[in-house]
Design an enzyme around this catalytic site. Structure first.
Site, PDB file in Angstrom:
ATOM      1  CB  SER A 284     -41.427  73.221 -65.778  1.00  0.00           C
ATOM      2  OG  SER A 284     -41.728  72.599 -66.987  1.00  0.00           O
TER       3      SER A 284
ATOM      4  NE  ARG B  18     -44.231  69.798 -62.104  1.00  0.00           N
ATOM      5  CZ  ARG B  18     -44.315  70.755 -63.038  1.00  0.00           C
ATOM      6  NH1 ARG B  18     -43.362  70.897 -63.950  1.00  0.00           N
ATOM      7  NH2 ARG B  18     -45.324  71.577 -63.056  1.00  0.00           N
TER       8      ARG B  18
ATOM      9  CE  LYS C 259     -40.142  73.368 -70.664  1.00  0.00           C
ATOM     10  NZ  LYS C 259     -41.269  72.499 -70.453  1.00  0.00           N
TER      11      LYS C 259
ATOM     12  CG  ASP D  78     -38.960  70.689 -67.905  1.00  0.00           C
ATOM     13  OD1 ASP D  78     -39.626  70.922 -66.883  1.00  0.00           O
ATOM     14  OD2 ASP D  78     -39.456  70.599 -69.036  1.00  0.00           O
TER      15      ASP D  78
ATOM     16  CG  HIS E 134     -44.163  79.356 -73.085  1.00  0.00           C
ATOM     17  ND1 HIS E 134     -43.829  78.131 -73.628  1.00  0.00           N
ATOM     18  CD2 HIS E 134     -44.934  79.089 -72.005  1.00  0.00           C
ATOM     19  CE1 HIS E 134     -44.363  77.172 -72.896  1.00  0.00           C
ATOM     20  NE2 HIS E 134     -45.036  77.728 -71.899  1.00  0.00           N
TER      21      HIS E 134
HETATM   22  N1  URA Z   1     -45.727  73.633 -69.364  1.00  0.00           N
HETATM   23  C1  URA Z   1     -44.451  73.303 -69.032  1.00  0.00           C
HETATM   24  O1  URA Z   1     -43.551  73.321 -69.861  1.00  0.00           O
HETATM   25  N2  URA Z   1     -44.208  72.965 -67.755  1.00  0.00           N
HETATM   26  C2  URA Z   1     -45.155  72.922 -66.815  1.00  0.00           C
HETATM   27  O2  URA Z   1     -44.846  72.623 -65.683  1.00  0.00           O
HETATM   28  C3  URA Z   1     -46.472  73.260 -67.167  1.00  0.00           C
HETATM   29  C4  URA Z   1     -46.738  73.626 -68.461  1.00  0.00           C
END
Ligand code: URA
Length: 444
Positions: A183, A168, A187, A161, A82
């Protein structure tokens, strides 16, 4: 449990327990908490911070708000990468086939670009027919069949999320390390991985501009991943200049196919170097290689033999895309696009590059999104010709804008040129691509 009481507790600087955090996340998921209550608690969390227990409880509650993928029928180890996002950051399209060709399954759930940063799903959609909207069953079937699948987050994965991130974004509470960690990790943990490698970017085109902030984020992400039983490590990589040669969706896929075809040119080298570094760490964490060195030589083999390109071809076919791009990557380039050169106004050395300005320029002419609902023009983008430390002569090419017409080039041309900060001396700072690594320890 009344939302007001939970909000008041956090507002007053106290720590929330697991029950309170679960009540919050289920209230968000089932709509029982009003957006103004959720936003109030997010702001209290942003201002007051979360301790490790709170952060883990929030991650777990968000993870459990949706489906956790079941890969029990896939024998190979499962790993993902990621990235926190950058400009020209296209490594997923190289890493997934490289790692899959080495025997690791890669269930890669990716995102779309927003603002100055690109998104893997948008890049993939510049391949004619490529489908990123897969059901969970289709996603799993493709991972099983060809070793990797690339798709968007379904409504079933970490739905909390999705709601929290939108709020947010609208309430200036994105830039909080514990909220970012919960967050991202909710995932990634839903992918049921054995190993996860994070590419945390820092510099003028990154979300975390300062190295220390990137390092803190990387450490928090690794702590959380490892606490949940996923072998996790992070690399902090340079985003003080765009990564590699191209910025823009189809152009970036073109660069990836060229690399997988072993046709890497000098300007593409940093893309390849970072892809190999991240892929190598994935293999070591999965136990496929003992050392990073051993891992890199395995990766080099599947790259040079064409096995990784074949994996990419197989994946494109599985996801209904036009796999002919693997034989003729030029198909990706729109013949109707106009190429306009950006020239240096004076001579000097490139001391710095405003990477955000380059990404924003490409977005402005349609290569990215300003708002979530904006459409993308896959053909537009930018070719980087000069890097930090390079010497330039007045009138020399800094880069090339790929656009639809001269009006677009005029709109961003000056900003692209001014993104290059030229000085009389070569800059002292070298901006190494791999700045640091956080997490597990290997023999290098
Ligand atoms: N990417 C995400 O998936 N969540 C965040 O809070 C910031 C970047």
């Amino acid at each position: 449990m009344r939302p007001q009481n939970i909000i008041a507790k956090k507002r007053d600087g106290k720590n929330l327990n697991g029950e309170e955090i679960n009540a919050f996340v289920s209230g968000v998921t089932d709509g029982k908490w009003a957006d103004y209550q959720t936003s109030a608690l997010l702001m209290a969390m942003f201002v007051g911070g979360l301790n490790a227990d709170e952060q883990n409880a929030l991650t777990e509650a968000m993870l459990n708000s949706g489906e956790i993928l079941d890969f029990s029928d896939i024998e190979q180890p499962k790993a993902d990468k990621h990235s926190t996002g950058g400009v020209g950051d296209k490594t997923s399209l190289i890493i997934a086939p490289l790692v899959a060709a080495c025997g690791v399954a890669v269930p890669m759930i990716s995102g779309r670009g927003l603002g100055h940063t690109g998104g893997t799903l948008d890049k993939l959609e510049s391949i004619a027919g490529y489908n990123v909207n897969l059901s969970t069953a289709e996603f799993k079937e493709i991972v099983k069949k060809c070793g990797f699948a690339l798709a968007g987050q379904t409504a079933d994965i970490a739905p909390a999320d999705k709601k929290l991130y939108a709020l947010r974004d609208a309430t200036a509470t994105v830039e909080s390390i514990p909220l970012i960690v919960a967050s991202i990790m909710s995932k990634k943990l839903a992918e049921n991985l054995d190993a996860l490698v994070l590419d945390v970017k820092t510099g003028s085109g990154a979300f975390m501009r300062e190295f220390d902030d990137a390092k803190n984020l990387a450490a928090a992400l690794c702590r959380t991943g490892n606490a949940f039983g996923v072998k996790t490590e992070a690399v902090i990589s340079d985003m003080n200049q765009p990564l590699g040669k191209f910025v823009g969706n189809a152009l970036e896929v073109f660069e990836c196919v060229k690399i997988l075809r072993n046709e890497t040119d000098a300007q593409m080298l940093r893309t390849l170097e970072l892809s190999i570094e991240l892929a190598a760490r994935m293999l070591v964490l999965c136990g496929i290689a003992e050392t990073i060195e051993d891992s890199k030589s395995k990766i080099q083999k599947v790259l040079e033999s064409g096995a990784a390109l074949e994996k990419f071809r197989q994946n494109i076919e599985c996801q209904n895309g036009d796999a002919k791009i693997c034989d003729a990557p030029e198909i990706l380039l729109d013949k109707n696009s106009v190429e306009v050169v950006v020239k240096a106004a004076k001579s000097g050395f490139v001391n710095a590059i405003d990477t955000l300005a380059i990404g924003a320029g490409v977005s402005k002419i349609g290569g990215g999104r300003i708002k979530v609902e904006d459409a993308i023009d896959y053909a537009v983008g930018y070719q980087c010709e000069k890097n930090i430390g390079d010497e330039v002569i007045a009138g020399e090419t800094l880069g090339v804008i790929f656009c639809r017409n001269n009006a677009q080039a005029e709109l961003i041309g000056e900003k692209m040129r001014d993104a290059y900060k030229l000085g009389d001396e070569k800059p002292a700072e070298k901006f190494e691509l791999i700045m640091s690594a956080v997490g597990q320890k290997h023999s290098e």
